[in-house]
Design an enzyme around this catalytic site. Structure first.
Site, mmCIF file in Angstrom:
data_model
loop_
_atom_site.group_PDB
_atom_site.id
_atom_site.type_symbol
_atom_site.label_atom_id
_atom_site.label_comp_id
_atom_site.label_asym_id
_atom_site.label_seq_id
_atom_site.Cartn_x
_atom_site.Cartn_y
_atom_site.Cartn_z
ATOM 1 N N ASP A 90 0.653 -1.195 -0.210
ATOM 2 C CA ASP A 90 -0.191 0.046 0.057
ATOM 3 C C ASP A 90 0.938 1.408 0.012
ATOM 4 O O ASP A 90 1.755 1.415 0.602
ATOM 5 C CB ASP A 90 -0.779 0.235 1.355
ATOM 6 C CG ASP A 90 -1.609 -1.170 1.543
ATOM 7 O OD1 ASP A 90 -1.463 -2.252 0.907
ATOM 8 O OD2 ASP A 90 -2.241 -1.121 2.735
ATOM 9 N N GLU A 92 -10.474 -2.314 4.539
ATOM 10 C CA GLU A 92 -9.296 -1.543 4.792
ATOM 11 C C GLU A 92 -8.837 -0.498 4.063
ATOM 12 O O GLU A 92 -9.635 0.071 3.134
ATOM 13 C CB GLU A 92 -8.177 -2.917 3.930
ATOM 14 C CG GLU A 92 -8.053 -4.170 4.409
ATOM 15 C CD GLU A 92 -6.970 -5.176 3.963
ATOM 16 O OE1 GLU A 92 -6.708 -5.818 4.965
ATOM 17 O OE2 GLU A 92 -6.719 -5.198 2.836
HETATM 18 C C1 FRU Z 1 -4.089 -3.576 2.655
HETATM 19 C C2 FRU Z 1 -3.387 -4.013 4.008
HETATM 20 C C3 FRU Z 1 -3.540 -2.911 5.131
HETATM 21 C C4 FRU Z 1 -2.486 -3.434 6.330
HETATM 22 C C5 FRU Z 1 -1.293 -3.404 5.167
HETATM 23 C C6 FRU Z 1 -0.223 -4.335 5.564
HETATM 24 O O1 FRU Z 1 -3.334 -3.997 1.573
HETATM 25 O O2 FRU Z 1 -3.742 -5.214 4.075
HETATM 26 O O3 FRU Z 1 -4.845 -3.132 5.690
HETATM 27 O O4 FRU Z 1 -2.237 -2.163 6.865
HETATM 28 O O5 FRU Z 1 -1.857 -3.996 3.841
HETATM 29 O O6 FRU Z 1 0.844 -4.388 4.923
#
Ligand code: FRU
Length: 505
Positions: A39, A221
């Site tokens: 992300d 998320e």
């Molecule tokens: C989204 C996610 C978020 C989390 C991160 C962990 O892709 O699952 O919810 O904070 O990636 O790397």
């Protein structure tokens, strides 16, 4: 840490002249110099610099203990890699989050003369997770007094503890002028939670939204909440972005949006069904910049999908970000619609190769040569008719886009586009309904990079983003008229796209 700093890697590969030239390496999208990225995090603008932090695992090309990687830019197109910004500490790994400039030093972490850049993120405690509880995700704060070059962890972390939710993460913080408070959007499993604060350190729960609305095929998320003007009116509405995995319309990960209102305490929307920001399989966890000049709302997404993110055929690094896209809101046939379309600065990267008037009789096609097709862009306006756009290369690989006028559907078929067999879902056909289409023509902008395609219809009303792994350049573009009347394309433009890395051509 047993890994090289990204700066060292950059220096070495620059010296060897191999910087960002590996097979499938994006030439005009951001990708990390090496290792795993997911992300985008902490998107914030300060003193002429656009920061891009990102979920980063510096020891492998699969997901692992998360850090925040860092890159900076003055235009969101050309990036400079920076050292890792945040490392895991005693509270856990550093998951996704956001960053703000605390101009009034409400946090007391800086001074009035030198306001802090404050990052708010999720701590993920692996030990506690292994113990099987629901208390392993909490929210933490870090701050920088040198515009993101170095960070200190706030001593009082975590700032929001948690014992209740297994999934409790991805804080998006912004300054809400209406309530004159800092507001945090956070997800808790199947819903959004909103908190407020006067100082970015003490947070008060306000409200929740969404357990009964939108798509729930997976965990919620990476929320984002912001106000946008409605084009051509004096009105504005609030937009909530929620990524979900799995449960996207073409499988795996995707980003839905809600249009509604925020009164400083609660977000409300009468929208029952999910609406999707992007119908392709590879635009996830995208969020927008804080503090951009002129209040532009700029979005960057992670160009991958958790279903196969760990399996894609790259070796040095894994995955890239979407082009930065400006978000806007339009009311079309009574329906508010979120548009996303590359920022106008992208023009600087485009060199026009050809602009042709093309007339294609029924059941015929037109072939156009693309120079270095895997670093190109195409623009044309088409009537709503049956149409196939295909990109071919000398390895016999093909990327197909099919417009089905009867069903009002755009189909993206990457099943023969190159390496596809690393995971089952990757070869699936992707479909995008062209609902609520205004009368008239369809305007296409298609961007091809070494391992991606981004298709924008009607300046971002409909969007598909997909990864691709062609083994040769797509140097032939074929447009076939499958309809029963002549199709006229008044100006079909092709562009080569400049490489963004400094030691490039
Ligand atoms: C989204 C996610 C978020 C989390 C991160 C962990 O892709 O699952 O919810 O904070 O990636 O790397």
């Amino acid at each position: 840490m047993g890994c090289k700093d990204s700066k060292d890697v950059k220096k070495e590969s620059e010296a060897e002249g191999t910087f960002y030239t590996e097979p499938f390496r994006p030439q005009y999208h951001y990708s990390p110099p090496e290792k795993w990225m997911n992300d985008p995090n902490g998107l914030v603008y300060y003193k002429g610099i656009y920061h891009l932090f990102y979920q980063y695992y510096p020891d492998d090309i699969v997901w692992g203990p998360m850090h925040w990687g860092h890159a900076t830019s003055t235009d969101m197109l050309h990036w400079e890699n920076q050292p890792i910004a945040l490392y895991p500490d005693k509270n856990g790994l550093i998951f996704s989050g956001s960053a703000v400039i605390d101009y009034d030093n409400t946090s007391g972490l800086g001074t009035a003369d030198n306001p802090p850049l404050v990052a708010v993120f999720t701590y993920h405690d692996m030990e506690k997770e292994k113990a099987g509880g629901t208390d392993f995700q909490t929210q933490g704060v870090a701050y920088s007094l040198d515009n993101g070059e170095s960070f200190e962890m706030f001593e009082g972390n975590p700032v929001i503890p948690n014992t209740e939710f297994r999934d409790f993460r991805d804080p998006k913080v912004f300054w809400d002028e209406g309530s004159r408070k800092w507001v945090m959007a956070l997800v808790a499993g199947d819903h959004l939670q909103l908190y407020r604060s006067d100082n970015l350190l003490d947070w008060t729960y306000m409200s929740r939204f969404g357990a009964e609305q939108g798509a729930h095929g997976g965990v919620w998320e990476c929320p984002d909440l912001f106000e946008l003007p409605v084009a051509g009116t004096d009105e504005s509405r609030w937009v909530l972005l929620i990524s979900i995995n799995p449960g996207a319309p073409n499988g795996g990960s995707g980003t839905q949006y809600f249009i509604g209102d925020f009164d400083g305490t609660s977000f409300t929307s009468d929208q029952e069904e999910a609406r999707w920001l992007d119908w392709g399989t590879d635009n996830y966890a995208g969020v927008t910049y804080n503090n951009v000049p002129d209040d532009d709302r700029i979005f960057i997404g992670w160009m991958s999908n958790w279903t196969y993110a760990r399996d894609t055929p790259t070796e040095v690094w894994r995955s890239a970000m979407t082009l930065p896209r400006k978000l806007s809101l339009e009311r079309i046939n009574e329906e508010y619609t979120l548009f996303n379309y590359p920022i106008s600065g992208i023009i600087e990267l485009l060199n026009e190769q050809s602009g042709l008037r093309v007339e294609i009789p029924p059941n015929s096609s037109e072939a156009i040569v693309l120079e270095n097709g895997n670093q190109s862009a195409i623009h044309f306006v088409s009537p709503l008719t049956d149409l196939t756009v295909s990109f071919k290369n000398e390895a016999g690989e093909e990327l197909l886009l099919e417009l089905d006028s009867e069903e009002s559907l755009l189909v993206l078929d990457r099943s023969k586009s190159g390496i596809v067999d690393f995971q089952e879902m990757f070869a699936n056909i992707q479909q995008m309904p062209l609902d609520n289409l205004q009368e008239g023509n369809l305007e296409f902008d298609i961007f091809l990079d070494a391992s991606s395609v981004e298709v924008f219809v009607n300046k971002g009303q409909f969007v598909m983003t997909s990864q691709l792994f062609p083994t040769k350049s797509f140097d032939e573009l074929i447009i076939r008229n499958d309809g029963n009347s002549v199709s006229i394309y008044p100006e079909l433009k092709t562009y080569s796209v400049k490489r963004i890395w400094k030691n490039g051509d």
